[in-house]
Design an enzyme around this catalytic site. Structure first.
Site, short mmCIF file in Angstrom:
data_model
loop_
_atom_site.label_atom_id
_atom_site.label_comp_id
_atom_site.label_asym_id
_atom_site.label_seq_id
_atom_site.Cartn_x
_atom_site.Cartn_y
_atom_site.Cartn_z
N GLY A 1 0.97 -1.34 -0.02
CA GLY A 1 -0.08 0.07 -0.06
C GLY A 1 0.78 1.17 -0.14
N ALA B 1 0.44 4.40 -0.75
CA ALA B 1 -0.32 5.80 -0.94
C ALA B 1 0.41 6.53 0.17
CB ALA B 1 -1.62 5.58 -0.56
N ASN C 1 2.65 -2.77 -4.10
CA ASN C 1 1.31 -1.96 -4.23
C ASN C 1 0.69 -2.59 -5.32
OD1 ASN C 1 -0.05 0.44 -3.52
ND2 ASN C 1 -0.11 0.66 -5.64
N SER D 1 -1.99 7.20 13.73
CA SER D 1 -2.46 8.46 13.41
C SER D 1 -1.58 9.62 13.37
CB SER D 1 -3.40 9.00 14.63
OG SER D 1 -3.60 10.33 14.57
N LYS E 1 -8.35 3.99 18.30
CA LYS E 1 -8.03 4.77 17.31
C LYS E 1 -9.52 5.78 16.80
CE LYS E 1 -5.93 6.82 13.63
NZ LYS E 1 -6.66 7.14 12.47
N HIS F 1 -10.07 8.32 19.25
CA HIS F 1 -9.19 9.15 19.15
C HIS F 1 -9.80 10.20 17.86
CE1 HIS F 1 -6.22 10.85 16.15
NE2 HIS F 1 -5.60 11.19 17.12
N ASN F 2 -10.19 9.59 16.97
CA ASN F 2 -10.72 10.42 15.67
C ASN F 2 -12.16 10.98 16.21
OD1 ASN F 2 -8.64 8.93 14.44
ND2 ASN F 2 -9.80 8.74 12.39
N GLU G 1 -11.04 13.88 18.06
CA GLU G 1 -10.58 14.79 17.04
C GLU G 1 -11.83 15.80 16.43
OE1 GLU G 1 -7.84 13.13 14.10
OE2 GLU G 1 -8.85 14.21 12.66
P1 NAP Z 1 -5.61 5.54 0.92
O1 NAP Z 1 -5.92 6.36 -0.11
O2 NAP Z 1 -6.76 5.22 1.83
O3 NAP Z 1 -5.58 4.09 -0.10
C1 NAP Z 1 -4.86 3.91 -1.20
C2 NAP Z 1 -3.90 2.52 -1.28
O4 NAP Z 1 -4.66 1.51 -1.03
C3 NAP Z 1 -3.46 2.49 -2.48
O5 NAP Z 1 -2.13 1.67 -2.25
C4 NAP Z 1 -4.29 1.51 -3.04
O6 NAP Z 1 -3.53 0.73 -4.05
C5 NAP Z 1 -4.66 0.76 -2.12
N1 NAP Z 1 -5.79 -0.26 -2.60
C6 NAP Z 1 -7.06 0.21 -2.61
N2 NAP Z 1 -7.79 -0.67 -2.91
C7 NAP Z 1 -7.43 -2.00 -3.00
C8 NAP Z 1 -7.66 -3.01 -3.01
N3 NAP Z 1 -8.54 -3.55 -3.29
N4 NAP Z 1 -6.51 -3.99 -3.16
C9 NAP Z 1 -5.37 -3.75 -2.73
N5 NAP Z 1 -5.05 -2.34 -2.61
C10 NAP Z 1 -5.77 -1.45 -2.81
O7 NAP Z 1 -4.13 5.48 1.31
P2 NAP Z 1 -3.62 6.40 2.69
O8 NAP Z 1 -4.31 7.63 2.83
O9 NAP Z 1 -2.40 6.28 2.54
O10 NAP Z 1 -4.22 5.33 3.99
C11 NAP Z 1 -3.90 3.94 4.06
C12 NAP Z 1 -4.68 3.57 5.29
O11 NAP Z 1 -4.45 4.23 6.48
C13 NAP Z 1 -6.18 3.76 5.09
O12 NAP Z 1 -6.93 2.51 5.79
C14 NAP Z 1 -6.56 4.75 5.89
O13 NAP Z 1 -7.97 4.95 6.32
C15 NAP Z 1 -5.41 5.03 7.00
N6 NAP Z 1 -4.96 6.20 7.59
C16 NAP Z 1 -4.84 7.09 6.73
C17 NAP Z 1 -4.28 8.80 7.18
C18 NAP Z 1 -4.33 9.69 6.40
O14 NAP Z 1 -3.95 10.58 6.96
N7 NAP Z 1 -4.40 9.58 4.87
C19 NAP Z 1 -4.07 8.58 8.57
C20 NAP Z 1 -4.22 7.49 9.28
C21 NAP Z 1 -4.63 6.21 8.78
P3 NAP Z 1 -3.62 1.43 -5.64
O15 NAP Z 1 -2.45 2.24 -5.66
O16 NAP Z 1 -3.43 0.21 -6.44
O17 NAP Z 1 -4.95 1.92 -5.80
#
Ligand code: NAP
Length: 494
Positions: A11, A13, A34, A147, A204, A207-208, A211
């Site tokens: 993953g 992202a 990924n 977080s 968590k 926490h949210n 927030e």
């Molecule tokens: P995201 O936008 O929530 O997820 C994107 C990632 O998920 C990409 O790597 C994507 O791969 C993958 N993905 C989506 N559908 C998939 C599937 N069906 N099979 C396999 N991979 C899949 O990314 P993020 O913001 O970095 O967050 C990652 C996790 O951390 C999430 O659960 C989010 O809720 C949590 N989180 C996020 C934050 C924040 O501030 N962003 C903070 C705390 C926790 P592709 O590139 O192939 O689409």
């Protein structure tokens, strides 16, 4: 066959990329993957990544990822928590969560003792279910809250792990190394074991939800400064900067102060004034509110904060209503210390919000048999995360003094703050009402305080009404231990 990488992460992202770089900075070797494999190549081509040499290896399948790992293998998933994908048996399960699909694919590639880690914002019930499912396959599972957004992931997030307790010792060195650190010597890690199965994701979620409450309270304070006091953005900025030097010292007040310094380059106007007033949400606040209702614990601040976002999203309807429904014009004279009154109201309301969050965690811990350490939880949130704030030290002290504290409001420090703030707090809510300024979070916090400190509430009448129309029965204060009683209210009327 086994490789020599310490952990694999799927993953790439924003969260995944930054966690990988953070792990490598702390001496760990990380294999990455990924779903869209071009993103692996893009990541590996980034200069920051290249500078890490062979401490990061890119892979193009889960099988390749697993092959790069030391035993026992640690595979962390940082993927979208909500996305659903077609299930193998479409007739039975039209859709399954992305994370379940990945876990299904991963299990045959792993061996007993290996660990799957879900670091996404997952619903705790899914984590409860997945822990059992994965343990039944002989593997270990960690469901962890992470977080702090992008910056936290890169420089030190708050990490809230739950799942299979045996897995904690395996992930602890990496998680504690990359987490935020606090304390006078900067050696207290904002990562500790939270509890079995879904406990980490539940904490968590709280926490949210907190927030959400904090953000709504800050927005209400902003609106009072702007519309009751008529403050300019410069004055608002200075007020938040002052507040950030005292009891309210926190990340959210700090970034709020910064927001009021940013101007749009094209128009030279403050950017905040150009932003459309419709707020989005990703759902964790709603979960906390729904689960509070299930448990019968009044987490009214998060609920009001979710509703405030809902009503903000009704922009077109609000614009139409604003042309029909009139408010009031107030010429109420504001006291000279009104800014300080708002600050006190904000702090007292914030304390009620945390009190509610802790009561909800206590109820959930009982329901799910989680052994939560509430003082440790305050320290998990002390650094790295969005609600990090100096006053969390006070919560830690409160639970250190009494691990079974029923409600934060009963701790002498918090009792004293709230009692001495209440004159100001009541005046702020009254003033908001006079001016027709909505303060749902300030006022629900005050109502919570007034209800909680009342030995007697009007629920006697409520019970009479329920018994009148539905024969729901009631108990009597003059006959304790007896009953329940029912009255034929219609025939008893006089
Ligand atoms: P995201 O936008 O929530 O997820 C994107 C990632 O998920 C990409 O790597 C994507 O791969 C993958 N993905 C989506 N559908 C998939 C599937 N069906 N099979 C396999 N991979 C899949 O990314 P993020 O913001 O970095 O967050 C990652 C996790 O951390 C999430 O659960 C989010 O809720 C949590 N989180 C996020 C934050 C924040 O501030 N962003 C903070 C705390 C926790 P592709 O590139 O192939 O689409």
């Amino acid at each position: 066959m086994s490789g020599n990488y310490d952990i694999g992460l799927m993953g790439l992202a924003v969260m995944g990329q930054n966690l990988v770089l953070n792990m490598v900075d702390h001496g760990y070797k990380v294999a990455v993957f990924n779903r869209t494999t071009s993103k692996v190549d893009e990541f590996m081509a980034m200069s920051e990544c290249k500078s890490k040499g062979d401490n990061i290896v890119g892979t193009h399948s889960l099988k390749e990822l697993v092959a790069q790992l030391k035993r026992p293998r640690l595979v962390m998933l940082m993927i979208q928590s909500k996305d659903a994908v077609p299930a193998p048996d479409i007739a039975l399960y039209p859709k399954i969560a992305a994370i379940d699909a990945v876990i299904e694919e991963l299990i045959p590639l792993l061996e007993p003792g290996d660990v799957i880690i879900d670091g996404g914002n997952t619903h705790y019930l899914d984590t409860e279910r997945r822990t059992k499912f994965i343990e039944d396959k002989g593997l270990l599972f960690i469901g962890t809250g992470v977080s702090g957004g992008e910056e936290g992931a890169r420089k030190g997030p708050s990490i809230m792990p739950g799942g299979t307790e045996k897995a904690w010792e395996l992930v602890k060195p990496i998680f504690q190394a990359i987490s935020a650190k606090v304390g006078p010597k900067n050696d207290i890690s904002c990562c500790e074991w939270v509890g079995a199965r879904g406990a980490g994701h539940y904490v968590k979620m709280i926490h949210n939800g907190i927030e959400y409450g904090d953000m709504q309270l800050i927005c209400e304070a902003y609106w009072l400064l702007k519309h009751a006091l008529g403050y300019s953005n410069e004055q608002i900025q200075k007020t938040f900067a002052d507040w950030n030097k005292g009891e309210l010292d926190s990340y959210l007040i700090d970034i709020t102060k910064d927001i009021f310094t940013v101007k749009d380059k094209a128009t030279a106007q403050y950017l905040v004034d150009l932003i459309l007033d419709t707020a989005g949400a990703k759902g964790t606040g709603k979960w906390m509110s729904q689960l509070a209702l299930d448990l019968g614990t009044p987490s009214s601040l998060v609920t009001e904060a979710v509703y405030a976002r809902c009503i903000s999203a009704m922009k077109d309807e609000r614009v139409r209503a604003s042309k029909v429904l009139k408010g009031v014009s107030s010429n109420a004279k504001l006291p000279a210390d009104f800014v300080e009154q708002i600050r006190k109201a904000l702090y007292a309301s914030k304390i009620c919000s945390y009190a509610q969050g802790y009561v909800q965690m206590q109820a959930a811990a009982k329901e799910y048999d989680w052994k939560l350490n509430f003082g440790d939880i305050a320290m998990l949130w002390r650094g790295g995360c969005i609600i990090r704030a100096v006053f969390l030290d006070r919560i830690k002290e409160a639970f250190d003094a009494d691990a079974n504290l029923e409600n934060l409001l009963l701790n002498p420090y918090f009792q004293n703050v709230v009692e001495s703030a209440q004159g100001a707090w009541r005046n702020v809510v009254k003033t908001a009402i006079d001016f027709g300024i909505a303060v749902p979070a300030f006022s629900t916090a005050l109502s919570y305080y007034d209800s909680y400190r009342s030995a007697v509430l009007p629920a006697n009448l409520l019970q009479a009404q329920r018994d009148y129309f539905g024969a729901h029965t009631y108990h009597r204060i003059d006959k304790p231990g007896e009953g329940p009683f029912h009255t034929d209210w219609i025939n008893e009327r006089q």
